[in-house]
Design an enzyme around this catalytic site. Sequence first.
Site, mmCIF file in Angstrom:
data_model
loop_
_atom_site.group_PDB
_atom_site.id
_atom_site.type_symbol
_atom_site.label_atom_id
_atom_site.label_comp_id
_atom_site.label_asym_id
_atom_site.label_seq_id
_atom_site.Cartn_x
_atom_site.Cartn_y
_atom_site.Cartn_z
ATOM 1 N N ASN A 1 0.869 -1.176 0.000
ATOM 2 C CA ASN A 1 0.000 0.000 0.000
ATOM 3 C C ASN A 1 0.906 1.226 0.000
ATOM 4 O OD1 ASN A 1 -1.786 2.043 0.400
ATOM 5 N ND2 ASN A 1 -2.451 1.403 2.450
ATOM 6 N N TRP A 2 1.048 1.820 -1.173
ATOM 7 C CA TRP A 2 1.972 2.957 -1.292
ATOM 8 C C TRP A 2 1.403 4.232 -0.684
ATOM 9 C CZ3 TRP A 2 4.110 2.463 -7.047
ATOM 10 C CH2 TRP A 2 5.011 1.390 -7.097
ATOM 11 N N LYS A 3 0.150 4.213 -0.304
ATOM 12 C CA LYS A 3 -0.487 5.425 0.248
ATOM 13 C C LYS A 3 -0.205 6.610 -0.697
ATOM 14 C CE LYS A 3 -0.334 3.320 4.774
ATOM 15 N NZ LYS A 3 -0.240 3.442 6.218
ATOM 16 N N HIS B 1 -9.659 1.277 4.910
ATOM 17 C CA HIS B 1 -8.387 1.472 5.617
ATOM 18 C C HIS B 1 -8.616 2.405 6.811
ATOM 19 C CE1 HIS B 1 -4.292 2.655 6.506
ATOM 20 N NE2 HIS B 1 -3.917 1.567 5.855
ATOM 21 N N GLU C 1 -6.998 4.799 7.866
ATOM 22 C CA GLU C 1 -6.807 6.220 7.548
ATOM 23 C C GLU C 1 -8.060 6.801 6.886
ATOM 24 O OE1 GLU C 1 -3.108 5.618 5.474
ATOM 25 O OE2 GLU C 1 -2.160 5.117 7.380
ATOM 26 N N GLU D 1 -5.399 -4.580 10.689
ATOM 27 C CA GLU D 1 -4.353 -3.578 10.894
ATOM 28 C C GLU D 1 -4.625 -2.825 12.190
ATOM 29 O OE1 GLU D 1 -2.339 -2.399 6.941
ATOM 30 O OE2 GLU D 1 -4.128 -1.181 7.128
ATOM 31 N N GLY E 1 2.541 2.610 10.883
ATOM 32 C CA GLY E 1 3.491 3.708 10.728
ATOM 33 C C GLY E 1 4.200 4.102 12.012
ATOM 34 N N SER F 1 3.490 -1.781 10.469
ATOM 35 C CA SER F 1 4.941 -1.856 10.670
ATOM 36 C C SER F 1 5.528 -3.222 10.295
ATOM 37 C CB SER F 1 5.305 -1.481 12.116
ATOM 38 O OG SER F 1 4.916 -0.134 12.386
ATOM 39 N N GLY G 1 2.870 -0.855 4.362
ATOM 40 C CA GLY G 1 2.973 0.550 4.002
ATOM 41 C C GLY G 1 4.426 0.937 3.749
ATOM 42 N N GLY G 2 5.049 1.543 4.738
ATOM 43 C CA GLY G 2 6.387 2.118 4.597
ATOM 44 C C GLY G 2 7.409 1.191 3.958
#
Length: 255
Positions: A9-11, A95, A97, A167, A173, A212, A233-234
Amino acid sequence: MRRPILAANWKMHLTRPEARDFVADFLPRVADASAAEIVIAPPYPLLGCVGQCLAGTAVSLAAQNVHPAERGAFTGEVAVAMLVELGCRYVIVGHSERRALFGESDAFVASKAAALLSHGLLPIVCVGETLEDRESGRTFDVLGAQIDGSLAEVPGERAAEIVVAYEPVWAIGTGRTATPEIAQQTHAFVRERLRERFGGAGDRIRIQYGGSVKPENIGVLMSQPDIDGALVGGASLEPASFAKIVHFESQEGSQ
Ligand code: 13P
């Protein structure tokens, strides 16, 4: 029996040249990783470009969101048919977010999942508790309500095709991954709830862990019986890092 599914997930990250470079670097690294299903979810404007780079490969394209309506006056939104045209196979919905920053409800998420299935796309439905939920002992109540509400419109005969991503909000994150024990215990709860809702199909639904995830912890997470993949993500923004995750390489102790 459940094929592992590792999704990036590149956001709201990467430019078009960066995305092209990513794919060119990433694909040779995962050419031998046929046991796992690999998914990349770039931001909307990069779907066309990344989709072209992935065409003919085993890596699937995903979007990070969708609107449930067929079409209409929804400025800034994107319809399912548009994502079909771009070659998407999966779409992330619900998600945390989106839920926290854009006020998305379980009912809205449910309507997105239903719209996707009716067009032949597969939802990755996210659920997860906040730190406050966990510390006040409400984790399972919150997750149970999210699962029931967000999957309310999934027809039983299509259930096995969806993906659920657990999640924990406190792990996203933050560098603070759920311990394998907490992750497995929570995944087992999610699995049981899916069985209650869908019967035997609940055993076929893949449940990803997200929060994470990195090369150092993917191995131990993937060794848990109810963890069938990861939503990353990251650590999915670097080709080498995401490729290690795809290979479940546990680098524990090496850094
Ligand atoms: P991080 O891997 O950066 O914690 O993000 C997790 C996530 O939200 C994936 O959807």
